[in-house]
Design a protein around this motif. Structure first.
Motif, mmCIF file in Angstrom:
data_model
loop_
_atom_site.group_PDB
_atom_site.id
_atom_site.type_symbol
_atom_site.label_atom_id
_atom_site.label_comp_id
_atom_site.label_asym_id
_atom_site.label_seq_id
_atom_site.Cartn_x
_atom_site.Cartn_y
_atom_site.Cartn_z
ATOM 1 N N MET A 1 45.427 124.172 -36.526
ATOM 2 C CA MET A 1 46.293 123.042 -35.958
ATOM 3 C C MET A 1 47.825 123.743 -37.705
ATOM 4 S SD MET A 1 47.006 119.266 -35.310
ATOM 5 C CE MET A 1 49.115 118.887 -34.968
ATOM 6 N N LEU A 2 48.438 124.225 -37.301
ATOM 7 C CA LEU A 2 49.546 124.398 -38.315
ATOM 8 C C LEU A 2 50.115 123.143 -38.985
ATOM 9 C CD1 LEU A 2 51.964 126.576 -36.518
ATOM 10 C CD2 LEU A 2 49.824 127.381 -38.069
ATOM 11 N N GLY A 3 49.956 122.896 -40.185
ATOM 12 C CA GLY A 3 50.385 121.982 -41.272
ATOM 13 C C GLY A 3 51.886 121.745 -41.988
ATOM 14 N N LEU A 4 52.673 122.999 -41.825
ATOM 15 C CA LEU A 4 54.017 123.144 -41.805
ATOM 16 C C LEU A 4 55.173 122.043 -41.068
ATOM 17 C CD1 LEU A 4 54.175 126.667 -43.428
ATOM 18 C CD2 LEU A 4 53.491 125.003 -44.723
ATOM 19 N N THR A 5 55.789 121.608 -41.399
ATOM 20 C CA THR A 5 56.592 120.481 -41.172
ATOM 21 C C THR A 5 57.833 121.912 -41.073
ATOM 22 O OG1 THR A 5 57.745 119.891 -43.737
ATOM 23 C CG2 THR A 5 55.546 118.755 -42.480
ATOM 24 N N PRO A 6 59.532 121.693 -40.404
ATOM 25 C CA PRO A 6 60.333 122.190 -40.077
ATOM 26 C C PRO A 6 61.312 121.886 -41.965
ATOM 27 C CG PRO A 6 60.339 120.596 -38.492
ATOM 28 C CD PRO A 6 59.324 120.176 -39.496
ATOM 29 N N LEU A 7 60.839 121.177 -42.230
ATOM 30 C CA LEU A 7 61.767 121.014 -43.951
ATOM 31 C C LEU A 7 60.317 122.420 -45.200
ATOM 32 C CD1 LEU A 7 63.247 119.976 -46.007
ATOM 33 C CD2 LEU A 7 61.446 118.919 -46.769
ATOM 34 N N MET A 8 59.496 122.224 -45.149
ATOM 35 C CA MET A 8 58.325 123.283 -45.385
ATOM 36 C C MET A 8 58.807 124.846 -45.048
ATOM 37 S SD MET A 8 54.454 121.178 -45.925
ATOM 38 C CE MET A 8 54.454 121.857 -46.431
ATOM 39 N N TRP A 9 58.986 124.737 -43.765
ATOM 40 C CA TRP A 9 59.135 126.266 -42.971
ATOM 41 C C TRP A 9 60.464 126.818 -43.693
ATOM 42 C CZ3 TRP A 9 56.782 129.524 -41.804
ATOM 43 C CH2 TRP A 9 55.335 129.320 -40.674
ATOM 44 N N THR A 10 61.709 126.145 -43.515
ATOM 45 C CA THR A 10 62.567 126.579 -43.728
ATOM 46 C C THR A 10 62.850 126.501 -45.891
ATOM 47 O OG1 THR A 10 64.120 124.411 -42.903
ATOM 48 C CG2 THR A 10 65.399 125.628 -44.705
ATOM 49 N N VAL A 11 62.077 125.587 -46.579
ATOM 50 C CA VAL A 11 61.601 126.352 -48.245
ATOM 51 C C VAL A 11 60.974 127.422 -48.633
ATOM 52 C CG1 VAL A 11 60.511 125.554 -49.901
ATOM 53 C CG2 VAL A 11 61.739 123.528 -48.623
ATOM 54 N N SER A 48 52.601 133.771 -43.831
ATOM 55 C CA SER A 48 52.594 132.178 -43.343
ATOM 56 C C SER A 48 51.350 131.390 -42.524
ATOM 57 C CB SER A 48 54.185 132.053 -43.519
ATOM 58 O OG SER A 48 54.903 132.365 -44.468
ATOM 59 N N ILE A 49 51.496 132.437 -41.276
ATOM 60 C CA ILE A 49 50.882 131.480 -39.982
ATOM 61 C C ILE A 49 49.406 131.514 -40.659
ATOM 62 C CG2 ILE A 49 50.630 131.433 -38.072
ATOM 63 C CD1 ILE A 49 53.626 132.590 -37.664
ATOM 64 N N PRO A 50 48.504 132.496 -40.352
ATOM 65 C CA PRO A 50 46.976 132.585 -40.459
ATOM 66 C C PRO A 50 46.495 131.770 -41.546
ATOM 67 C CG PRO A 50 47.642 134.937 -40.509
ATOM 68 C CD PRO A 50 49.116 133.803 -40.878
ATOM 69 N N PRO A 51 46.917 131.555 -42.777
ATOM 70 C CA PRO A 51 46.165 130.038 -44.157
ATOM 71 C C PRO A 51 46.433 129.269 -43.071
ATOM 72 C CG PRO A 51 47.781 131.729 -44.938
ATOM 73 C CD PRO A 51 48.049 132.424 -43.277
ATOM 74 N N GLN A 52 47.472 128.550 -42.268
ATOM 75 C CA GLN A 52 47.267 127.744 -41.710
ATOM 76 C C GLN A 52 46.354 126.557 -41.383
ATOM 77 O OE1 GLN A 52 50.060 125.914 -43.284
ATOM 78 N NE2 GLN A 52 50.431 127.870 -43.945
ATOM 79 N N PHE A 53 46.032 128.198 -40.724
ATOM 80 C CA PHE A 53 44.603 127.809 -39.591
ATOM 81 C C PHE A 53 42.920 127.826 -40.949
ATOM 82 C CE2 PHE A 53 47.394 129.441 -36.826
ATOM 83 C CZ PHE A 53 47.145 128.346 -35.689
ATOM 84 N N MET A 54 43.295 127.709 -42.069
ATOM 85 C CA MET A 54 42.206 128.080 -43.342
ATOM 86 C C MET A 54 42.049 126.767 -43.604
ATOM 87 S SD MET A 54 42.619 131.699 -44.973
ATOM 88 C CE MET A 54 42.717 133.043 -43.673
ATOM 89 N N PRO A 55 40.948 126.295 -44.088
ATOM 90 C CA PRO A 55 40.884 124.650 -44.927
ATOM 91 C C PRO A 55 41.948 125.026 -46.222
ATOM 92 C CG PRO A 55 38.755 125.754 -44.421
ATOM 93 C CD PRO A 55 39.709 126.551 -44.371
ATOM 94 N N ARG A 56 42.973 123.712 -46.498
ATOM 95 C CA ARG A 56 43.610 123.938 -47.289
ATOM 96 C C ARG A 56 42.652 124.128 -48.759
ATOM 97 N NH1 ARG A 56 48.324 121.993 -46.263
ATOM 98 N NH2 ARG A 56 49.061 122.048 -48.164
ATOM 99 N N ALA A 57 43.277 124.685 -49.816
ATOM 100 C CA ALA A 57 42.495 123.959 -51.474
ATOM 101 C C ALA A 57 42.080 125.552 -51.608
ATOM 102 C CB ALA A 57 42.896 123.593 -51.788
#
Length: 265
Positions: A1-11, A48-57
């Motif tokens: 599941m993607l973890g980026l919010t609209p604000l984070m996508w904008t940044v 940007s997109i594939p890392p959102q499906f990977m474990p954080r950090a």
């Protein structure tokens, strides 16, 4: 599941636009502006997109970023591969430095563990208000450095310098993992001091290698000028000797003509 919010996508889009603008200022485009922009957009989503499906950090995210981030620069620009690779890695280093400074100043360890998107909106906005200008300023300084001293380093010198920012990426990533465990004032001060030292060391290393290249170039020019001066001296000596011979010949001809004139009289 993607973890980026609209604000984070904008940044992230703004940061990518700043990074791409720096690359376009430093490197030489292979194709037209439209193809270059389209390729950079594709590279952004691929990064940007594939890392959102990977474990954080996790290490996988970092390795994936190191492998994917240089691809647009290597494909879309016709500079030497080591120059394009170096610029791509430096944009990643600058992004991590800016992110580390912002995270250290605005978020606690618990907040980082729970995710930036879960924090109050005002806190996120304040963090991004520092993150974006800091990233832009560092990229601007990097662009000035690269454009002022471009084409001064040889292939071996570029490869040598590439190892330095790459090692700092790994170092900064390790610091992020450590700092997410616990934040206290001593650790924050130590981290910020370490970041400043790393940035200063990058600049000092670049200046040192650039100085080596400039000295080598200056030595080659001095050797060339010395050879040209020696050749000019030899040419001047030959011209002087030829002039002396001509002067002697003219003197002999004048003497012969004078003798013939006396005999005729």
């Amino acid at each position: 599941m993607l973890g980026l919010t609209p604000l984070m996508w904008t940044v992230n889009i703004i940061v990518a636009a700043i990074q791409d603008a720096a690359l376009c200022r430093i490197l030489t485009r292979r194709w037209s502006w439209w193809i270059t922009v389209a390729g950079l957009i594709v590279g952004f989503f691929l990064f940007s997109i594939p890392p959102q499906f990977m474990p954080r950090a996790e290490m996988g995210r970092l390795l994936y970023g190191l492998l994917v981030l240089p691809l647009p620069a290597l494909i879309l620009f016709r500079d030497k591969w080591y120059r394009s690779l170096f610029c791509s890695i430096m944009t990643l280093v600058i992004m991590m430095v800016s992110d580390l400074c912002t995270s250290t100043l605005f978020f606690t360890a618990d907040q980082l563990n729970s995710g930036v998107a879960a924090q109050p909106m005002i806190q996120q906005l304040l963090a991004y208000m520092l993150y974006l200008p800091l990233n832009a300023i560092l990229l601007w300084v990097f662009t000035l450095l690269m454009n002022r001293y471009k084409n001064r380093l040889s292939t071996s010198e570029w490869v040598l310098y590439l190892a330095f920012p790459f090692s700092q990426v790994m170092l900064l990533y390790g610091w992020i993992l450590i700092c997410r465990a616990d934040f206290d004032m001593n650790r924050i001060i130590f981290m910020l001091t370490g970041i400043i030292i790393c940035v200063a060391a990058d600049g000092a290393m670049f200046i040192a290698i650039r100085g080596m290249a400039q000295r080598s170039e200056l030595k080659a020019k001095n050797d060339l000028l010395a050879r040209q001066i020696d050749q000019q001296k030899e040419h001047y000596a030959a011209i002087t000797a030829q002039y002396e011979n001509i002067r002697h010949i003219r003197h002999d001809i004048a003497s012969h003509l004078y003798t013939m004139e006396v005999l005729l009289k």
